[in-house]
Structure formats: C-alpha cells, structure tokens
Design a protein around this motif. Structure first.
Motif, PDB file in Angstrom:
ATOM      1  N   GLU A 105       0.849  -1.243  -0.070  1.00 11.93           N
ATOM      2  CA  GLU A 105       0.027  -0.156  -0.059  1.00 11.93           C
ATOM      3  C   GLU A 105       0.925   1.312   0.032  1.00 11.93           C
ATOM      4  O   GLU A 105       0.559   2.163  -0.740  1.00 11.93           O
ATOM      5  CB  GLU A 105      -1.010  -0.071   1.405  1.00 11.93           C
ATOM      6  N   ALA A 106       2.065   1.340   0.822  1.00 10.51           N
ATOM      7  CA  ALA A 106       2.754   2.364   0.868  1.00 10.51           C
ATOM      8  C   ALA A 106       3.386   2.718  -0.731  1.00 10.51           C
ATOM      9  O   ALA A 106       3.831   3.759  -1.016  1.00 10.51           O
ATOM     10  CB  ALA A 106       3.950   2.327   1.637  1.00 10.51           C
ATOM     11  N   LEU A 107       3.631   1.564  -1.547  1.00 12.16           N
ATOM     12  CA  LEU A 107       4.167   1.756  -2.846  1.00 12.16           C
ATOM     13  C   LEU A 107       3.058   2.487  -3.553  1.00 12.16           C
ATOM     14  O   LEU A 107       3.641   3.317  -4.441  1.00 12.16           O
ATOM     15  CB  LEU A 107       4.378   0.274  -3.377  1.00 12.16           C
ATOM     16  N   GLY A 108       2.133   2.545  -3.416  1.00 11.46           N
ATOM     17  CA  GLY A 108       0.880   3.287  -4.051  1.00 11.46           C
ATOM     18  C   GLY A 108      -0.220   2.256  -4.807  1.00 11.46           C
ATOM     19  O   GLY A 108      -0.922   2.593  -5.743  1.00 11.46           O
ATOM     20  N   LEU A 109      -0.140   0.674  -4.260  1.00 14.08           N
ATOM     21  CA  LEU A 109      -0.882   0.062  -4.944  1.00 14.08           C
ATOM     22  C   LEU A 109      -1.974  -0.275  -3.963  1.00 14.08           C
ATOM     23  O   LEU A 109      -1.937  -0.046  -2.684  1.00 14.08           O
ATOM     24  CB  LEU A 109      -0.181  -1.551  -5.334  1.00 14.08           C
ATOM     25  N   GLU A 110      -3.242  -0.753  -4.545  1.00 10.63           N
ATOM     26  CA  GLU A 110      -4.422  -1.121  -3.867  1.00 10.63           C
ATOM     27  C   GLU A 110      -4.584  -2.685  -3.487  1.00 10.63           C
ATOM     28  O   GLU A 110      -4.364  -3.387  -4.518  1.00 10.63           O
ATOM     29  CB  GLU A 110      -5.595  -0.812  -4.496  1.00 10.63           C
ATOM     30  N   LEU A 111      -4.851  -3.130  -2.446  1.00  7.01           N
ATOM     31  CA  LEU A 111      -5.002  -4.500  -2.231  1.00  7.01           C
ATOM     32  C   LEU A 111      -6.501  -4.734  -2.559  1.00  7.01           C
ATOM     33  O   LEU A 111      -7.457  -3.960  -2.445  1.00  7.01           O
ATOM     34  CB  LEU A 111      -5.075  -4.680  -0.417  1.00  7.01           C
ATOM     35  N   TYR A 112      -6.570  -5.951  -2.841  1.00  6.05           N
ATOM     36  CA  TYR A 112      -7.883  -6.518  -3.651  1.00  6.05           C
ATOM     37  C   TYR A 112      -9.128  -6.358  -2.578  1.00  6.05           C
ATOM     38  O   TYR A 112     -10.219  -6.197  -2.858  1.00  6.05           O
ATOM     39  CB  TYR A 112      -7.779  -7.898  -4.581  1.00  6.05           C
ATOM     40  N   VAL A 113      -8.902  -7.151  -1.632  1.00  2.00           N
ATOM     41  CA  VAL A 113      -9.874  -7.351  -0.460  1.00  2.00           C
ATOM     42  C   VAL A 113      -9.896  -6.603   0.756  1.00  2.00           C
ATOM     43  O   VAL A 113      -8.772  -6.163   1.255  1.00  2.00           O
ATOM     44  CB  VAL A 113      -9.928  -8.987   0.011  1.00  2.00           C
ATOM     45  N   GLU A 114     -11.087  -5.953   1.065  1.00  2.00           N
ATOM     46  CA  GLU A 114     -11.004  -5.217   2.427  1.00  2.00           C
ATOM     47  C   GLU A 114     -10.452  -6.211   3.612  1.00  2.00           C
ATOM     48  O   GLU A 114     -10.711  -6.937   3.616  1.00  2.00           O
ATOM     49  CB  GLU A 114     -12.442  -4.653   2.857  1.00  2.00           C
ATOM     50  N   PRO A 115      -9.830  -5.379   4.713  1.00  2.00           N
ATOM     51  CA  PRO A 115      -9.254  -6.312   5.737  1.00  2.00           C
ATOM     52  C   PRO A 115     -10.333  -6.906   6.681  1.00  2.00           C
ATOM     53  O   PRO A 115      -9.809  -8.161   6.958  1.00  2.00           O
ATOM     54  CB  PRO A 115      -8.884  -4.844   6.663  1.00  2.00           C
ATOM     55  N   SER A 116     -11.469  -6.830   6.497  1.00  2.00           N
ATOM     56  CA  SER A 116     -12.593  -7.532   7.480  1.00  2.00           C
ATOM     57  C   SER A 116     -12.830  -8.897   6.360  1.00  2.00           C
ATOM     58  O   SER A 116     -12.973  -9.909   7.271  1.00  2.00           O
ATOM     59  CB  SER A 116     -14.037  -6.954   7.075  1.00  2.00           C
ATOM     60  N   ALA A 117     -12.338  -9.067   5.342  1.00  2.00           N
ATOM     61  CA  ALA A 117     -12.312 -10.405   4.411  1.00  2.00           C
ATOM     62  C   ALA A 117     -11.018 -10.750   3.903  1.00  2.00           C
ATOM     63  O   ALA A 117     -11.341 -11.667   3.465  1.00  2.00           O
ATOM     64  CB  ALA A 117     -13.787 -10.267   3.405  1.00  2.00           C
ATOM     65  N   ARG A 118     -10.085 -10.098   4.334  1.00  2.00           N
ATOM     66  CA  ARG A 118      -8.831 -10.311   3.702  1.00  2.00           C
ATOM     67  C   ARG A 118      -8.320 -11.604   4.224  1.00  2.00           C
ATOM     68  O   ARG A 118      -8.118 -11.955   5.434  1.00  2.00           O
ATOM     69  CB  ARG A 118      -7.932  -9.077   3.869  1.00  2.00           C
ATOM     70  N   LEU A 119      -7.686 -12.390   3.172  1.00  2.00           N
ATOM     71  CA  LEU A 119      -6.761 -13.630   3.587  1.00  2.00           C
ATOM     72  C   LEU A 119      -5.357 -13.264   3.460  1.00  2.00           C
ATOM     73  O   LEU A 119      -4.773 -12.563   2.645  1.00  2.00           O
ATOM     74  CB  LEU A 119      -6.943 -14.709   2.453  1.00  2.00           C
ATOM     75  N   ASN A 120      -4.861 -13.565   4.912  1.00  2.00           N
ATOM     76  CA  ASN A 120      -3.529 -13.216   4.764  1.00  2.00           C
ATOM     77  C   ASN A 120      -2.466 -14.045   4.424  1.00  2.00           C
ATOM     78  O   ASN A 120      -1.290 -13.693   4.010  1.00  2.00           O
ATOM     79  CB  ASN A 120      -3.046 -13.224   6.345  1.00  2.00           C
ATOM     80  N   SER A 121      -2.760 -15.265   4.169  1.00  2.00           N
ATOM     81  CA  SER A 121      -1.990 -16.333   3.557  1.00  2.00           C
ATOM     82  C   SER A 121      -1.823 -16.066   2.034  1.00  2.00           C
ATOM     83  O   SER A 121      -0.520 -16.618   1.481  1.00  2.00           O
ATOM     84  CB  SER A 121      -2.918 -17.761   3.626  1.00  2.00           C
ATOM     85  N   VAL A 122      -2.553 -15.498   1.191  1.00  2.00           N
ATOM     86  CA  VAL A 122      -2.237 -15.068   0.028  1.00  2.00           C
ATOM     87  C   VAL A 122      -2.884 -13.680  -0.370  1.00  2.00           C
ATOM     88  O   VAL A 122      -4.157 -13.339   0.109  1.00  2.00           O
ATOM     89  CB  VAL A 122      -3.114 -16.022  -1.109  1.00  2.00           C
ATOM     90  N   VAL A 123      -2.039 -12.847  -0.833  1.00  2.00           N
ATOM     91  CA  VAL A 123      -2.406 -11.387  -0.551  1.00  2.00           C
ATOM     92  C   VAL A 123      -2.615 -11.036  -2.477  1.00  2.00           C
ATOM     93  O   VAL A 123      -1.762 -11.193  -3.185  1.00  2.00           O
ATOM     94  CB  VAL A 123      -1.156 -10.474  -0.284  1.00  2.00           C
ATOM     95  N   GLY A 124      -3.867 -10.371  -2.467  1.00  2.00           N
ATOM     96  CA  GLY A 124      -4.200  -9.874  -3.592  1.00  2.00           C
ATOM     97  C   GLY A 124      -4.142  -8.584  -4.075  1.00  2.00           C
ATOM     98  O   GLY A 124      -4.346  -7.713  -3.301  1.00  2.00           O
TER      99      GLY A 124
END
Length: 412
Positions: free
Chosen positions: A297-316
């Motif tokens: 996120e600090a790079l300036g990219l967006e993660l696919y899933v919101e934290p409430s449903a986000r899988l930590n084992s594989v990051v989208g």
C-alpha cells in the motif's frame, strides 16, 4: 518399429534456470532443506521403518489439525485429491449438500459433490467478501443439508471466511457434516478442528506446510468416521475410499504403493512445524503478511480485499489501468528471479505468504521486485516508501515500543 527414437531430448540441467526462482506465488512454496533431503529417500512402503514414520506423521498431524481423536489419512495426490476424498466418503449420492462458494476452489467442492449425484445447493458469496453467518443460517434452515462445504481461505481471490468457527457450530446444531478446505491456511492461521466441530479438514503439502506437491493430508472427526463406517453402499472411488486407506494408515496393511518419498518429506515438514509451535508460527505469518501488505500500500498499489475479509496467506493486489498481469509476472521472473501468481478471474496478481515464504529476506526481495517491475512499465510508485513501510511494520511487531503495544498485538 514404427515409433522412432525421440530426438533433441535434453537433460533437466539444460532446461532449468541456473539461478532458481524465488517462488512467492500462491503455491507451491519454497521448501526447507530437510524437507528436500527427505524427498530424495525411498524405503519399503510396508516395512517397520515406514510404520514408525506413519505413526509420527499421525501424531504430528493431530497437533497441526488440533484434534485429539481425529482419523488422519494421507493421500497420494494434490490438495484436490484430498478434497475429493472428503466429498466421496461423506457425501452419499442423492443427499443434500450446501456449498458455500467464494470462488474457484470452493466451487470445485460443489462440482465434486455434483459428480457424485448429490443434490447440491450453492450459496454464492459476493466477490471479495466473506460468507455471511445470517445467510448461511437461512440456507441451512431452508434446505436442511446433510453436508456443508466451505473453504477457510479462498486462494483464487484472497478472501478468508473469518467466521468459519461460527458457521461450523451452526451446521452442527442442524446435524450437518462440515468439510473445510484448509489447503492454504493450515498452520498459517488458527484452525481448531475439535473445538470448532469440523468433520473433515483437508490440506495439501505444497502451501502452508512448506512441503512438496503431490502429498496431502485429511482429518476426519469421530462423527465423520462413524458416518463412513456405517455406509453400506460401494464408493465410486477406489483409491480415495477411506476404509481402504485405513488399511495402510492404521493397520500396516496394503492399499496401494504409498508415496514413500512424499510421506518422508511431509514428516520433516510437520516436524519443523511442531518445533516452531503453532502459536509462534501463526505470529510469524501474521507479522510477515501484514508487513508485506503495508509495504504494498505504501508503494501506491491497492489490495483487492478489504481487511474484514482479507486472507493473509495469499495477498491479492489490484492491477492499475493499462498494466497487464502477465507482463508484470514475466518481467519479475526474468529480471529479478521472483515468481508470483496471476488470478483465476479478478484483475489481480497474488503473492503467497505461506510457510517459508514468510521470511523477512523473502519479503524485501519480493517487494523490491514488484515495485521496480511496475516502475519499469511506466507506473508511478514510491519504492523507498514501500520498503520503509515493510521494515517499520516488521520492527513494530518484533520490537514493540511499549508494553501496551505488546498486549494489543497478543490480543489480535
């Protein structure tokens, strides 16, 4: 002879790269040296030495699965073979199955049940979200299934069903057997088979366990095993018949030629897990994944899933407009020797955070390769900020500034 001797066949040394790729995708993952060494050994699959190894694999598996009396079986095949073994032994043709479908792999469980001629009801979950407990309860009350299938972590789109324990408890109230796909989550995050009332837990060696592909494990609860023992119909799968598999795993008898090297490899992989202990391993995975996410996120990219449903084992990671996932993957692989994954539908790329992937040196190398590859393709990113965020987040977890921070992290 009509078939000619093949020409231009070259040895593997001529095909494989001189410098191995760092595998940071959704699996397989890098394996420890002890696991790799064990995978190079072949012994008698019915001898006393193998029997001793099998006993230890079962003991260690019960710890990793968190079950005292669960029936542990190995499967010569990928995680999907373990999925099919669970379905084939617990789903009776014509019975009602509720499949919670978050994505590609959870839908595969539904397809397996359909192929067994079960009456399958799919509960489609909105893309990027976890299954709703209220919706699951409504479906159970309406359709009254005998079996429920669900993934803990949907590898394909990086969604985690964080309320798995509550869903399993709800199913148990309605006398419904629960099958859980934990291929990418087992040993990377909490899963308590006994306490949560799960009837079948399935996993593959090549992800969270940091073992080789092609060897998998399945755990059946006492309730599930009673169901299997009470069946009088003949299963349509011979290799995946749990009653036959029990002959090898519990009675030192013959079923089929066991994947000897794979069993030795998974023995060493499990031994490394118990040496680390599950609480320490869970903490390492959470720390590394959240640090990587902060860096992305600090790079300036967006993660696919919101934290409430986000899988930590594989990051989208969402792909910015004008950037093709295949191009990024190819550039990272060729230029930086780091391999990550594309997707099974969403316009994302995925980075694995399982087992040996969750080491600080792997995180820094991967984040740099990711950011530098985007920049080389014309994307405006802040690479120094990303690396700084990764480092500061790791330091925050490893060296909390105050006792209060330590308590907050422990509680999380």
């Amino acid at each position: 002879m009509r078939i000619q001797v093949p020409e231009r066949i070259v040895p593997l040394d001529s095909i494989l790269p001189d410098e191995p790729l760092l595998m940071m995708g959704a699996g397989p993952v890098p394996i420890p040296a002890r696991v790799a060494a064990a995978n190079g050994i072949v012994i008698n699959h019915l001898g006393d030495t193998m029997a001793q190894i099998i006993e230890q694999v079962k003991v260690m598996s019960r710890y990793v699965f968190q079950t005292e009396n669960g029936r542990i079986l190995g499967v010569a095949g990928p995680g999907s073979a373990a999925m099919e073994m669970a379905v084939a032994n617990l789903v009776v043709p014509g019975s009602k199955v509720l499949s919670i479908c978050n994505g590609f792999f959870s839908s595969r469980l539904a397809e397996m049940a359909q192929r067994l001629e079960a009456d399958v009801v799919k509960l489609p979950v909105a893309e990027g979200t976890a299954a709703s407990l209220d919706q699951v309860e409504a479906y159970i009350q309406q359709h009254k299934p005998q079996v429920l299938t669900i993934v803990q972590g949907e590898t394909s789109n990086t969604v985690c069903n964080h309320n798995l324990a509550q869903i399993a408890a709800l199913a148990k109230q309605h006398d419904c057997l629960v099958i859980v796909d934990a291929v990418c989550t087992l040993s990377t995050m909490p899963l308590d088979m006994d306490e949560w009332g799960i009837d079948a837990v399935i996993t593959g060696g090549q992800k969270g366990l940091s073992c080789i592909p092609g060897i998998s494990l399945i755990g059946f609860s006492e309730r599930a095993w009673q169901h299997i023992q009470s069946r009088t119909d003949q299963l349509r799968h011979w290799c995946l018949d749990a009653k036959l598999a029990e002959q090898f795993w519990y009675k030192k008898s013959y079923h089929y030629t066991a994947p000897v090297s794979g069993i030795l490899a998974i023995h060493e992989a499990m031994r490394l897990i118990i040496n680390e202990t599950l609480p320490v391993r869970f903490e390492r995975h959470l720390r590394c994944s959240q640090a990587l996410q902060a860096g992305i996120e600090a790079l300036g990219l967006e993660l696919y899933v919101e934290p409430s449903a986000r899988l930590n084992s594989v990051v989208g990671i969402n792909l910015p407009d004008g950037i093709e996932g295949k191009a990024i993957l190819k550039y990272m692989s060729a230029r930086y020797r780091v391999e990550i994954s594309g997707s099974f539908g969403p316009n994302i790329i995925r980075i694995g955070q399982m087992g040996e992937q969750c080491r600080a040196h792997n995180l820094f190398r991967t984040l740099h390769a990711l950011g530098a590859s985007f920049i080389s393709m014309g994307q405006s990113l802040d690479l120094p900020a990303g690396v700084a965020a990764l480092e500061s987040t790791l330091d925050k977890y490893e060296f909390p500034a105050t006792p209060t921070e330590s308590l907050i992290y422990a509680a999380s």
